[in-house]
Design an enzyme around this catalytic site. Structure first.
Site: not given
Ligand code: NAP
Length: 235
Positions: A143, A139
């Site tokens: 990144k 992961y």
């Molecule tokens: N979760 C945490 O605590 C955390 C912490 C630090 C950083 N981050 C990072 O922050 C970023 C955003 O996180 P989030 O939790 O806001 O994201 P999220 O709610 O999981 O949303 C992910 C987005 O990516 C799209 N996506 C996922 N798989 C896809 C695919 N195969 N093809 C095209 N689009 C796809 C989704 O589209 P659909 O709606 O169509 O699925 C959605 O718009 C990510 O890069 C994550 O790694 C997360």
């Protein structure tokens, strides 16, 4: 910092933007901020599906549905945007290791390449706390790699956000994250570096956009995101 004055100043520049991942948790919060503040003359959502919005404020959004496996065929979708926001991402649990790299590295990098070729000058990437291309954790390594490769593209401005655990009432069920979130919410005042509300990430992305960047590449760690994300909040 007078956010209203900064918004007005930015509005005069008549800039356009696109958002990748507007259906996700950060993307939704970011879109809300951007629409409410009315800072762009045009907002394009680029995603794998058409989204529906009830609110009239969203009626002028442009939506482009793309096949991320064939992004080269959609180069025109990425043309003519001044600013690009990338909140794309998946998890290993959802997509497997290969699928995770495909989305969080390949789709993100290809989108950035097309955006650069299409004239984008300021690219924002939501990465993660601990991102490090030399890490032995897939992961963090993924990144870190994508951050470095996008930096090499040479955007006029590249803003990298490295949030810790995102605090949000997620629509999708992620039990392990739910438990962590409950714990982090409870201890957030004593351990602020371990988590961040998703609304603060979205606000930080907008405030960073409105600010004249002094550095070509900016890395905003969790604390910096937290501080920028508070600007404009009512005391
Ligand atoms: N979760 C945490 O605590 C955390 C912490 C630090 C950083 N981050 C990072 O922050 C970023 C955003 O996180 P989030 O939790 O806001 O994201 P999220 O709610 O999981 O949303 C992910 C987005 O990516 C799209 N996506 C996922 N798989 C896809 C695919 N195969 N093809 C095209 N689009 C796809 C989704 O589209 P659909 O709606 O169509 O699925 C959605 O718009 C990510 O890069 C994550 O790694 C997360």
């Amino acid at each position: 910092m007078d956010l209203n004055a900064m918004e007005e100043n930015y509005r005069q520049k008549n800039r356009t933007c696109f958002i990748l991942g507007a259906s996700g948790e950060t993307g939704k919060a970011l879109l809300k901020e951007i629409v409410e503040r009315n800072i762009f003359s045009s907002i394009t959502l680029i995603g794998r599906r058409q989204l529906t919005f009830e609110d009239k404020a969203y009626e002028n959004l442009v939506q482009k549905v793309v096949d991320f496996e064939k992004l080269d065929e959609y180069a025109e979708v990425f043309q003519g945007h001044d600013v690009g926001y990338c909140c794309l991402g998946t998890t290993k649990a959802k997509a497997g290791a290969e699928g995770f790299v495909r989305v969080d590295h390949d789709y993100v990098l290809k989108s950035a390449e097309l955006a650069k070729a299409g004239g984008c000058s300021h690219f924002h990437l939501e990465s993660s706390k601990g991102a490090d291309k030399t890490s032995s954790f897939l992961y963090l390594k993924t990144k870190g790699q994508v951050e470095a490769e996008i930096e090499d593209l040479g955007f006029e401005r590249f803003s990298i956000y490295r949030p810790a655990v995102l605090l949000v009432d997620r629509e999708e069920s992620r039990p392990a994250e739910w438990v962590a979130r409950k714990f982090l919410c409870a201890v957030s005042s004593v351990l602020p570096s371990m988590s961040i509300p998703i609304t603060a990430v979205a606000r930080a992305m907008v405030v960073d956009t409105l600010t004249d960047g002094e550095q070509k590449v900016e890395i905003l760690e969790n604390k910096a995101i937290y501080n920028l994300g508070k600007i404009g909040d009512k005391e």
